[in-house]
Design a protein around this motif. Sequence first.
Motif, PDB file in Angstrom:
ATOM      1  N   ILE A  10       0.851  -1.186   0.000  1.00 33.96           N
ATOM      2  CA  ILE A  10       0.000   0.000   0.000  1.00 33.96           C
ATOM      3  C   ILE A  10       0.889   1.239   0.000  1.00 33.96           C
ATOM      4  O   ILE A  10       1.648   1.479   0.923  1.00 33.96           O
ATOM      5  N   ALA A  11       0.778   2.012  -1.072  1.00 41.33           N
ATOM      6  CA  ALA A  11       1.520   3.272  -1.147  1.00 41.33           C
ATOM      7  C   ALA A  11       0.719   4.347  -0.429  1.00 41.33           C
ATOM      8  O   ALA A  11      -0.325   4.086   0.148  1.00 41.33           O
ATOM      9  N   GLY A  12       1.190   5.553  -0.505  1.00 41.11           N
ATOM     10  CA  GLY A  12       0.595   6.647   0.238  1.00 41.11           C
ATOM     11  C   GLY A  12      -0.674   7.211  -0.362  1.00 41.11           C
ATOM     12  O   GLY A  12      -1.222   6.713  -1.342  1.00 41.11           O
ATOM     13  N   ALA A  13      -1.122   8.266   0.268  1.00 37.75           N
ATOM     14  CA  ALA A  13      -2.328   8.978  -0.157  1.00 37.75           C
ATOM     15  C   ALA A  13      -1.946  10.422  -0.469  1.00 37.75           C
ATOM     16  O   ALA A  13      -0.986  10.956   0.079  1.00 37.75           O
ATOM     17  N   ALA A  14      -2.716  11.023  -1.357  1.00 30.99           N
ATOM     18  CA  ALA A  14      -2.483  12.416  -1.730  1.00 30.99           C
ATOM     19  C   ALA A  14      -3.813  13.146  -1.813  1.00 30.99           C
ATOM     20  O   ALA A  14      -4.873  12.537  -1.970  1.00 30.99           O
ATOM     21  N   ILE A  15      -3.717  14.451  -1.695  1.00 27.15           N
ATOM     22  CA  ILE A  15      -4.849  15.359  -1.887  1.00 27.15           C
ATOM     23  C   ILE A  15      -4.470  16.292  -3.025  1.00 27.15           C
ATOM     24  O   ILE A  15      -3.331  16.775  -3.083  1.00 27.15           O
ATOM     25  N   TYR A  16      -5.417  16.553  -3.933  1.00 29.27           N
ATOM     26  CA  TYR A  16      -5.196  17.554  -4.975  1.00 29.27           C
ATOM     27  C   TYR A  16      -6.318  18.576  -4.922  1.00 29.27           C
ATOM     28  O   TYR A  16      -7.507  18.229  -4.922  1.00 29.27           O
ATOM     29  N   LEU A  17      -5.923  19.845  -4.871  1.00 28.55           N
ATOM     30  CA  LEU A  17      -6.868  20.962  -4.883  1.00 28.55           C
ATOM     31  C   LEU A  17      -6.416  22.002  -5.898  1.00 28.55           C
ATOM     32  O   LEU A  17      -5.221  22.280  -6.036  1.00 28.55           O
ATOM     33  N   ARG A  18      -7.394  22.574  -6.609  1.00 30.97           N
ATOM     34  CA  ARG A  18      -7.138  23.674  -7.535  1.00 30.97           C
ATOM     35  C   ARG A  18      -8.307  24.626  -7.463  1.00 30.97           C
ATOM     36  O   ARG A  18      -9.465  24.199  -7.410  1.00 30.97           O
ATOM     37  N   CYS A  19      -8.002  25.898  -7.431  1.00 28.73           N
ATOM     38  CA  CYS A  19      -9.046  26.908  -7.417  1.00 28.73           C
ATOM     39  C   CYS A  19      -8.571  28.128  -8.193  1.00 28.73           C
ATOM     40  O   CYS A  19      -7.424  28.541  -8.078  1.00 28.73           O
ATOM     41  N   TYR A  20      -9.453  28.693  -9.008  1.00 32.56           N
ATOM     42  CA  TYR A  20      -9.181  29.949  -9.680  1.00 32.56           C
ATOM     43  C   TYR A  20     -10.401  30.833  -9.490  1.00 32.56           C
ATOM     44  O   TYR A  20     -11.527  30.378  -9.707  1.00 32.56           O
ATOM     45  N   PRO A  21     -10.201  32.073  -9.077  1.00 32.01           N
ATOM     46  CA  PRO A  21      -8.936  32.695  -8.681  1.00 32.01           C
ATOM     47  C   PRO A  21      -8.461  32.176  -7.328  1.00 32.01           C
ATOM     48  O   PRO A  21      -9.164  31.420  -6.665  1.00 32.01           O
ATOM     49  N   HIS A  22      -7.292  32.603  -6.950  1.00 31.72           N
ATOM     50  CA  HIS A  22      -6.675  32.177  -5.690  1.00 31.72           C
ATOM     51  C   HIS A  22      -7.663  32.364  -4.535  1.00 31.72           C
ATOM     52  O   HIS A  22      -8.289  33.398  -4.411  1.00 31.72           O
ATOM     53  N   ASP A  23      -7.812  31.320  -3.722  1.00 32.66           N
ATOM     54  CA  ASP A  23      -8.793  31.350  -2.638  1.00 32.66           C
ATOM     55  C   ASP A  23      -8.227  30.635  -1.419  1.00 32.66           C
ATOM     56  O   ASP A  23      -8.290  29.418  -1.327  1.00 32.66           O
ATOM     57  N   SER A  24      -7.668  31.366  -0.500  1.00 32.87           N
ATOM     58  CA  SER A  24      -7.067  30.765   0.692  1.00 32.87           C
ATOM     59  C   SER A  24      -8.115  30.241   1.663  1.00 32.87           C
ATOM     60  O   SER A  24      -7.958  29.165   2.227  1.00 32.87           O
ATOM     61  N   TRP A  25      -9.196  30.978   1.859  1.00 37.32           N
ATOM     62  CA  TRP A  25     -10.173  30.595   2.876  1.00 37.32           C
ATOM     63  C   TRP A  25     -10.881  29.303   2.511  1.00 37.32           C
ATOM     64  O   TRP A  25     -10.933  28.356   3.300  1.00 37.32           O
TER      65      TRP A  25
END
Length: 135
Positions: A10-25
Amino acid sequence: MGFDTTRNDIAGAAIYLRCYPHDSWQMAAHLDALRHMARRLALPEPTVHLDNGRRSRGPLPALERLVHLVNAGFYRFLLVTGPFAFSLNDTEARSIVRQLTETGCRVLELPSPRAAFSRTVTVGRGEQCAPTGGG
């Protein structure tokens, strides 16, 4: 309890997030929800890959790096808010999900509060989440 993460294959896990425009909250809220989902499924602590502030049609360096790592066998689980994180074009998003799943990576979508009650599947020992892609 979710997946057996004590097995050597079992290899690891990842999260992918993308947002446009930039959104920190909002990114922080999505990141917290995806990390919670990983814990609930007993996955390894996920590595985070962000393309915050980038258009889906432009260069996505974090996604390119992530695909390379998935192809190299570093990740067997990828948590996303939805396939739209890869592209706003449904055909392109499905193509990326297919490319990732063909390498043996499970792409797990964060269920929306409404969908969580109506569209869930068992993915581990009784744990549920919404499926992404062709099933």
